[in-house]
Scaffold this motif. Sequence first.
Motif: not given
Length: 325
Positions: A228-250
């Motif tokens: 839970f804590i590890t994947t929560l960290g992943v969600a925070l990283l993704v949630g903090a960056t995507i609104p600034q950039t839109g979708t960036i894959g790969f």
Amino acid sequence: MKKINRLNLILAAILVTLIALACSYQLGDFSALRNADGVLTDMRSLVLMDIRLPRLLLAVLTGASLALAGNVMQGVFQNPLASPGLLGAANGATTASVFILYYFSVPFSLLLFGGVVGALASFLLVYRIAKNYGGTMLILAGVAVNMLLGSAIALLLSNAQSPWALAELYRWLQGSLVWAKFDNLLISLPIVLLGIFCIYRQRRYVDLLTFGEETASTMGIEPKRSFFITTLGVALLVGATIPQTGTIGFIGLIAPHFARILLKKRPSQLYLTSSLIGALLLLIADLAIQYLSFFSHIYIGTLTAIIGAPVLIWILLTQQRRLYD
């Protein structure tokens, strides 16, 4: 360890050199430009501090965050095809951002808040559905939630009230760094650091998963709590960056592969290397869009997909046995 440190130093030196070159490239052209009143003005500091540096730092922050998130997900699921969006966090952040862009005219801080909430809500939904049924159920729940969120994005786009709103949403979805600002970076940085802290605190759990979840349990790890804590960290990283950039894959998918090709080490030993590679990949892609006319009309999310997909196919065809046997 010496090999890891040497490689990380080389990657960091390349990254700093590229940033320095990009900051200084033809900067003298802005030393004497006429302003709105017709007066010659030195615009170099304005161009550097308000345009170039924020965009370069956003590329580094986003590339590093996505690569670290991808590395962690591949370690947690012991699956080289796992990506930051596997548990719905990326699509959750995207859907929330599109919803806010579509219905509200809000400052960036609220858009960022919505992205983080969307990423966390999607991740918690997947976790709630499958927390008692193991990794396979989590992946299937993630696929289902991702499909649902993808449909929600398509629904929002199809109901756009004007072609301009649709074009703006479409542009955002393709990914771009043109909205980079120092203020936005400062707002998102604490969230990124909190995500890194969560991931770093659970690095032993990710390493022990290499030997199986039962082995991790016998070594004093609480798998559900650590997951839970590890994947929560992943969600925070993704949630903090995507609104600034839109979708960036790969980026989050292929950067960890490159790190494993260069250093066949435990997942946690590749965190920094993957992050540096991810930052370099996204920075180079953005510089190509800015300074190479051939790429000038391509959105960065599209460019990373065009380059990332063949690279991933090449890795899967040529490096699979060496990496994962």
